[in-house]
Design an enzyme around this catalytic site. Structure first.
Site, PDB file in Angstrom:
ATOM      1  N   ASP A 174      -0.260  -3.509   1.176  1.00 20.35           N
ATOM      2  CA  ASP A 174      -0.594  -2.087   1.166  1.00 20.35           C
ATOM      3  C   ASP A 174       0.663  -1.237   1.399  1.00 20.35           C
ATOM      4  O   ASP A 174       1.687  -1.743   1.869  1.00 20.35           O
ATOM      5  CB  ASP A 174      -1.613  -1.866   2.304  1.00 20.35           C
ATOM      6  CG  ASP A 174      -2.056  -0.435   2.429  1.00 20.35           C
ATOM      7  OD1 ASP A 174      -2.178   0.260   1.403  1.00 20.35           O
ATOM      8  OD2 ASP A 174      -2.297  -0.005   3.583  1.00 20.35           O
ATOM      9  N   ASP A 186       0.551   2.680   2.735  1.00 19.55           N
ATOM     10  CA  ASP A 186       0.462   3.550   3.913  1.00 19.55           C
ATOM     11  C   ASP A 186       0.083   2.784   5.176  1.00 19.55           C
ATOM     12  O   ASP A 186      -0.905   2.059   5.195  1.00 19.55           O
ATOM     13  CB  ASP A 186      -0.548   4.677   3.649  1.00 19.55           C
ATOM     14  CG  ASP A 186      -0.120   5.504   2.453  1.00 19.55           C
ATOM     15  OD1 ASP A 186       1.090   5.734   2.315  1.00 19.55           O
ATOM     16  OD2 ASP A 186      -0.988   5.891   1.650  1.00 19.55           O
ATOM     17  N   ASP A 226      -3.915  -2.212   6.593  1.00 17.67           N
ATOM     18  CA  ASP A 226      -4.361  -1.676   7.894  1.00 17.67           C
ATOM     19  C   ASP A 226      -5.828  -1.248   7.844  1.00 17.67           C
ATOM     20  O   ASP A 226      -6.410  -0.947   8.884  1.00 17.67           O
ATOM     21  CB  ASP A 226      -3.501  -0.467   8.307  1.00 17.67           C
ATOM     22  CG  ASP A 226      -3.640   0.681   7.339  1.00 17.67           C
ATOM     23  OD1 ASP A 226      -3.380   0.468   6.135  1.00 17.67           O
ATOM     24  OD2 ASP A 226      -4.023   1.785   7.765  1.00 17.67           O
TER      25      ASP A 226
HETATM   26 MG   LIG Z   1      -2.982   1.673   4.454  1.00 18.33          MG
END
Ligand SMILES: [Mg+2]
Length: 178
Positions: free
Chosen positions: A10, A12, A137
């Site tokens: 990922d 961000d 996340d």
């Molecule tokens: Mg993310």
């Protein structure tokens, strides 16, 4: 022929620190002093006062939000090392913020020039990604994912259970390359 395993990564809060930009914009606009300490177990939109929520949700839709974001510590060297042993893809749910496309692509070219464009996936629902691992996340992406989701610790996800977890990029190296 040896088939290399694929790792999807990922952007961000994993390679790019978008949260610090979010906090900076919020604190500036509303003259607040919100920090990551206030965000334990919460997204920024859940931590701000309700009257500010709509504005805060809008920041990532503004052109330039994703420009010049700080790089997460050690992510560049560890991804380069992972690429020796694995097929590495960047998978970002960029469709949520269409104004982010150019900023995100340029950011990757500037900070991760060793990742070819063929290995960059701007997507929506990450369950379409056919990889062995997804380092992210946001656990919502793990629900229908066919490989193993690995949580990268961010303030909002500290209470999530049920997945292997890494707290930083040195732990990613330990997990995949030890
Ligand atoms: Mg993310």
């Amino acid at each position: 022929m040896v088939v290399r395993q694929r790792i999807a990564i990922d952007m961000d809060e994993v390679t790019a620190d978008a949260l610090s930009r979010h906090l900076e914009l919020y604190n500036r606009e509303f003259n607040m002093t919100l920090t990551v300490e206030h965000l334990q177990g919460k997204k920024i939109t859940e931590a701000v006062i309700p009257d500010h929520r709509e504005r805060v949700e809008a920041y990532p839709r503004e052109v330039g939000f994703f420009k010049n974001l700080p790089v997460m510590p050690h992510s560049q060297e560890v991804i380069q090392a992972l690429m020796q042993r694995y097929d590495v893809y960047i998978t970002t749910a960029a469709m949520e913020y269409p104004t982010s496309f150019t900023d995100k692509f340029e950011w990757l070219r500037d900070h991760f020039p060793f990742i070819p464009w063929t290995n960059i996936v701007f997507c929506g629902d990450k369950s379409i990604i056919a990889a062995d691992y997804l380092l992210d996340d946001t656990v919502r992406h793990f629900k229908q994912f066919r490989g193993e989701g690995i949580i990268f610790t961010a303030p909002h996800n500290i209470n999530e259970q049920g997945y292997r977890r890494v707290h930083n990029w040195l732990e990613v190296r330990e997990l995949f390359l030890a």
